[in-house]
Design an enzyme around this catalytic site. Structure first.
Site, PDB file in Angstrom:
ATOM      1  N   LYS A 120       0.838  -1.214   0.000  1.00  0.00           N
ATOM      2  CA  LYS A 120       0.000   0.000   0.000  1.00  0.00           C
ATOM      3  C   LYS A 120       0.867   1.256   0.000  1.00  0.00           C
ATOM      4  O   LYS A 120       0.578   2.225  -0.702  1.00  0.00           O
ATOM      5  CB  LYS A 120      -0.905   0.020   1.238  1.00  0.00           C
ATOM      6  N   LYS A 207      -5.126 -16.119 -14.741  1.00  0.00           N
ATOM      7  CA  LYS A 207      -5.522 -16.726 -13.475  1.00  0.00           C
ATOM      8  C   LYS A 207      -6.947 -16.294 -13.102  1.00  0.00           C
ATOM      9  O   LYS A 207      -7.279 -15.113 -13.181  1.00  0.00           O
ATOM     10  CB  LYS A 207      -4.544 -16.267 -12.387  1.00  0.00           C
ATOM     11  N   LYS A 210     -11.689 -12.745  -9.203  1.00  0.00           N
ATOM     12  CA  LYS A 210     -12.810 -11.820  -9.257  1.00  0.00           C
ATOM     13  C   LYS A 210     -12.339 -10.453  -9.751  1.00  0.00           C
ATOM     14  O   LYS A 210     -13.045  -9.767 -10.480  1.00  0.00           O
ATOM     15  CB  LYS A 210     -13.439 -11.689  -7.866  1.00  0.00           C
TER      16      LYS A 210
END
Ligand code: TRP
Length: 336
Positions: A120, A207, A210
């Site tokens: 992050k 791969k 979602k």
């Protein structure tokens, strides 16, 4: 830290973050092998890490929906709630009590080095943000401490994980060692068990995930499932041309749901020349057949959420009973 086989050990614990409806990639990569691992263990616990998911899922309706969906999926796919204690993380307050205590012996620097946090910070650096902690909650930062509490509360021997979670189990070990040094030998040091990760291709060959939007949901209604399978990207080789099964998305998925003989038959069809439409139809039928039983259970559970709630509530009580002796020792060690 060396990996130990779950079957040789006592307590195996797995946590799943409810951040989506499980799809076929999750099934092949995590659910099927996970059920096998926990069913071999002497004692097993599997929990829905709903409070961990709060770092990203902040809509209560969504959180509940995913929690129910994940629990129903694991049970429908064969997890036995009698054998394995299955519970919601948020039903076991001792986890959060322990998390606070652990956070007080955890060096902040240990968390600064956590992959998820560092990624992050890196994102912010790349975006040239002035505040490198921009958009980072305390929940995200201290995520590994909560995970340590999840694990250490139950005297866990083994945590089956994918590559991305190995560091978290190592952190849990470090924290346990630190606690034991300060307060005496109370917490058991866990080991990770690295699961073989099979990469499951999605609709577009990347791969299945979602976040790529290339996933095939589990338990789709028949017509929708067929439509979804028909969307799998293939090349323009004519039907009669011989084809190579290896590396083909359709073949790779088909193999996951069939016997060796069935897979060999399809491989032969490829080599003789077969149309993609025909292979897609075969894959669709195979998946329908494979999930016939689980789909019945899943649909029954999802349309009666009170049944899932009851299973999770019962599991939560069992988990609290299991946690109590450790928590008593921890409290005594800390409070004097
Ligand atoms: N961090 C894990 C994940 O993102 C989920 C998790 C939370 C977990 N607590 C755990 C896994 C304890 C194993 C043990 O997938």
């Amino acid at each position: 830290m060396q990996a130990t086989k779950p079957s040789e050990t006592k307590v195996v614990l797995t946590g799943i973050k409810p951040t989506n409806h499980p799809h076929i990639g999750n099934y092949i990569g995590a659910i099927r092998p996970g059920i096998e691992l926990v069913s071999q263990a002497e004692h097993s616990l599997l929990f829905i890490a709903d409070y961990h998911a709060l770092t990203t899922v902040q809509d209560p309706k969504e959180l509940r929906e995913y929690t129910l969906s994940v629990a129903a999926t694991w049970i429908a796919c064969g997890l036995d709630p009698e054998r394995t204690v299955i519970y919601r993380q948020s039903d076991v307050p001792e986890i959060f009590e322990l998390a606070w205590i652990l956070s007080c012996v955890t060096p902040k620097g240990l968390l600064n080095r956590s992959h998820a946090y560092k990624a992050k910070v890196q994102e912010n650096q790349t975006a040239e943000k002035e505040d490198l902690d921009f958009g980072i909650s305390m929940g995200l930062f201290s995520y590994p401490v909560l995970m340590a509490a999840d694990i250490l509360l139950f005297n866990t021997d083994i945590v089956p994980v994918g590559e991305d979670q190995v560091q978290h189990v190592e952190v849990a070990r470090d924290i346990a060692q630190k606690f034991n040094r300060v307060f005496g030998d109370v917490l058991k040091l866990p080991n990770h068990f690295l699961k073989a990760e099979s990469v499951v291709p999605g609709l577009d060959g990347r791969k299945m995930s979602k976040s790529y939007g290339n996933h095939i949901p589990l338990f789709l209604e028949s017509k929708k499932m067929r439509k979804m399978i028909m969307k799998i990207i293939t090349d323009s080789t004519p039907p009669e041309a011989p084809k190579e099964p290896k590396g083909s998305v359709l073949y790779t998925l088909y193999k996951e749901f069939s016997s060796i003989n069935q897979a060999n038959e399809l491989a032969n069809l490829y080599r003789e020349g077969v149309g993609w439409g025909e292979v897609k139809q075969m894959l669709f039928e195979r998946i329908e057949e494979y999930f016939k039983g689980p789909a019945l259970t899943y649909n029954d559970l999802i349309s009666h959420p009170e049944k899932i709630d009851a299973i999770l509530k019962d599991g939560g009580m069992r988990a609290r009973d299991l946690a109590e002796p450790t928590m008593k020792k921890v409290r005594a060690a800390v409070r004097g």
